[in-house]
Enzyme design. Structure first.
Site, short mmCIF file in Angstrom:
data_model
loop_
_atom_site.label_atom_id
_atom_site.label_comp_id
_atom_site.label_asym_id
_atom_site.label_seq_id
_atom_site.Cartn_x
_atom_site.Cartn_y
_atom_site.Cartn_z
N PHE A 150 43.58 -30.09 19.31
CA PHE A 150 42.92 -31.37 19.62
C PHE A 150 41.71 -31.55 18.71
CE2 PHE A 150 44.01 -31.51 24.50
CZ PHE A 150 45.34 -31.75 24.20
N PRO A 151 41.88 -31.90 17.45
CA PRO A 151 40.70 -32.12 16.61
C PRO A 151 39.92 -33.35 17.08
CG PRO A 151 42.71 -32.72 15.44
CD PRO A 151 43.13 -32.12 16.74
N HIS A 152 38.61 -33.28 16.90
CA HIS A 152 37.73 -34.38 17.29
C HIS A 152 36.38 -34.19 16.61
CE1 HIS A 152 37.16 -31.04 20.09
NE2 HIS A 152 35.88 -31.41 20.11
N ALA A 153 35.54 -35.20 16.71
CA ALA A 153 34.18 -35.13 16.16
C ALA A 153 33.25 -35.88 17.10
CB ALA A 153 34.15 -35.74 14.76
#
Length: 143
Positions: free
Chosen positions: A62-65
């Site tokens: 779950f990539p996120h920023a």
């Protein structure tokens, strides 16, 4: 509640490595107007700096920023890789499903994580998403 449209789903995506997979999932957010390119760059930077913390379960990342780094609207993209890639997680590699989260605040981010987790905890649904779904429509019907 998850907002997912056909434009935010890609199946059998080729990725050469984890960074490429994150960028491809992030590009769907950009293309659909949910984030700007800086958000995608921030997702990659976070992965490079902190490591595979985004790998939340076997085969799933779950990539996120942070929202202020380019999130415009909340949403999630979903890509299923044609060949799994290594993210560097000691037990959950390799990764096949990459769901990029784009939250406009911490509350929406947590709500999306919970909604995705609820879906992916269902082994039957997860099996279809990971292995047998042949169309975006099929993915949408599950979610």
């Amino acid at each position: 509640m998850l907002t997912l449209t056909e434009g935010l789903i890609e199946l059998d995506v080729k990725a050469k490595d984890a960074e490429d997979a994150i960028r491809k999932a992030g590009q769907l957010l950009v293309t659909e107007g949910l984030a700007d390119q800086g958000y995608v760059d921030a997702m990659v930077k976070g992965f490079k700096e902190v490591g595979p913390y985004i790998v939340v379960a076997p085969n799933i990342a779950f990539p996120h920023a942070r929202p202020e780094l380019g999130a415009k609207e909340k949403g999630v993209s979903l890509i299923r890789l044609s060949q799994p890639v290594v993210f560097g997680h000691p037990t959950n590699d390799p990764i096949t499903l990459v769901c990029a989260l784009c939250g406009t605040d911490s509350t929406s981010h947590i709500q999306m994580l919970q909604a995705l987790a609820d879906i992916l905890r269902d082994e039957e649904k997860l099996n279809v998403i990971m292995n047998t779904a042949t169309s975006k429509e099929e993915i949408l019907s599950i979610i």
